[in-house]
Design a protein around this motif. Sequence first.
Motif, short mmCIF file in Angstrom:
data_model
loop_
_atom_site.label_atom_id
_atom_site.label_comp_id
_atom_site.label_asym_id
_atom_site.label_seq_id
_atom_site.Cartn_x
_atom_site.Cartn_y
_atom_site.Cartn_z
N ASP A 52 0.82 -1.21 0.00
CA ASP A 52 0.00 0.00 0.00
C ASP A 52 0.86 1.26 0.00
O ASP A 52 0.35 2.36 0.23
CB ASP A 52 -0.91 0.02 1.24
CG ASP A 52 -2.03 -1.01 1.13
OD1 ASP A 52 -2.37 -1.38 -0.01
OD2 ASP A 52 -2.54 -1.45 2.18
N TRP A 55 0.12 4.82 -1.90
CA TRP A 55 -0.73 5.91 -1.41
C TRP A 55 0.11 7.09 -0.91
O TRP A 55 -0.32 8.25 -1.01
CB TRP A 55 -1.61 5.43 -0.26
CG TRP A 55 -2.63 4.39 -0.62
CD1 TRP A 55 -2.73 3.14 -0.13
CD2 TRP A 55 -3.72 4.53 -1.55
NE1 TRP A 55 -3.80 2.47 -0.69
CE2 TRP A 55 -4.43 3.30 -1.56
CE3 TRP A 55 -4.17 5.57 -2.37
CZ2 TRP A 55 -5.56 3.09 -2.36
CZ3 TRP A 55 -5.29 5.37 -3.17
CH2 TRP A 55 -5.97 4.13 -3.16
N LYS A 234 -3.23 9.07 2.77
CA LYS A 234 -4.00 7.93 2.26
C LYS A 234 -5.50 8.19 2.31
O LYS A 234 -6.23 7.85 1.38
CB LYS A 234 -3.65 6.68 3.07
CG LYS A 234 -4.39 5.43 2.59
CD LYS A 234 -3.97 4.21 3.40
CE LYS A 234 -4.75 2.97 2.93
NZ LYS A 234 -4.35 1.75 3.67
N ASN A 240 -10.58 6.06 -0.72
CA ASN A 240 -10.54 5.66 0.69
C ASN A 240 -11.52 6.43 1.57
O ASN A 240 -12.11 5.85 2.48
CB ASN A 240 -9.11 5.85 1.22
CG ASN A 240 -8.10 4.98 0.48
OD1 ASN A 240 -8.40 3.85 0.10
ND2 ASN A 240 -6.92 5.50 0.25
#
Length: 373
Positions: A52, A55, A234, A240
């Motif tokens: 991840d 991000w 993020k 998100n």
Amino acid sequence: MLDHIRAGAKGRGSCPAGTNNRDLSFDFAKGILITLVIIGHLLQYLIYQGTDAFWLSPYFKSIYMFHMPLFMAIGGYLSSGAILRKSFTQGVGERAVQLILPMLFWCILIWTLKSVVIFPTKSLTETLLDLSTEVIGTYWFIWAAFISFILIRVLTTFNRLSIWIISASAIAVAFTPITLSITPLLKYTYPFYCLGFLFAQPIGWQNGVIWRYKSIFVVLLSIAAFICFLGWGKETYAYNNLVLIHDEQSAKQVFLMFAGSLAASAVAMQSMFQSWRLVYSTRVGRFVAVQLGQSTLLLYLVQGAVFRLMDLIQFGEVWNLTTRIAFATVLGVAIVVIAMAIRSIARNLGYVSRIVVGAPPRPSLLKSQSVIN
């Protein structure tokens, strides 16, 4: 969009490629943006694959702050002619043929290729569910552009009040508490489509303070974009936060997202226009504008198919950072080459061009077909 928008959008929405009225500066901007789309996906699916970390990547963040919002703003600006001068049925019908038809073709192609590989491990129901996922999710931006076109076309029927109603709709859609499927992405991008459409209208405020103090606005927007960049995290991405406000922290992230995207989009657009003035006579500039900028739909479709099919590739430990960067470079170039080849071939295959590329056949071919028929 500053100087170029000041000139208005008269006739741009309906100008076909290759006409003398076509403003190649917008094609140049679109060419840059579709290149950034490909680079952004290369970062996500290759460079940071399996983690991840993308991000928080400054490269990923600097691209995603503005590339899709600005794409939507340009779409709203250039579509104003089709929205205002064509009937609802004609405008929506042509937009569906241009966007939805080729999207369905590429979704079915992706689904077919994936099914050939993984069909033995999935039931028919799961396979059909995968198809629906491809149609809705893989090319969400096309759905967002199509739905935005329809909404604006409906709202323009209110004549003199349409400008205010469209402005209100941008706010209403952005803060609608719906998170189903691709709705958050529509909520994020629709206000920018509205903004692009409004900038294309010959209304008084465009010739007022905003143009008189353009340089000051650019400096202030650059500072604002930089501050938003520093605070971007993020949870600032629409993917998100789902553009949903439920507490003080989420409100801060949503506000930062819209403010940062607006400021970054304005600065990026001005930078692209300035760059075009420097490179419009060069081969590179013409390639970006004519080849890439006028093939953005096909490039988006091809790169979407490539990255969806990359789900089938297993990356081992041998894929270190250097190897990933090298492969990403090759893959990025390959996507462009493949798209250009498909465009060149399909445009000579009659109405196959509409299905595969989303563009009408070459005029000479249409003329010969009409003579034969």
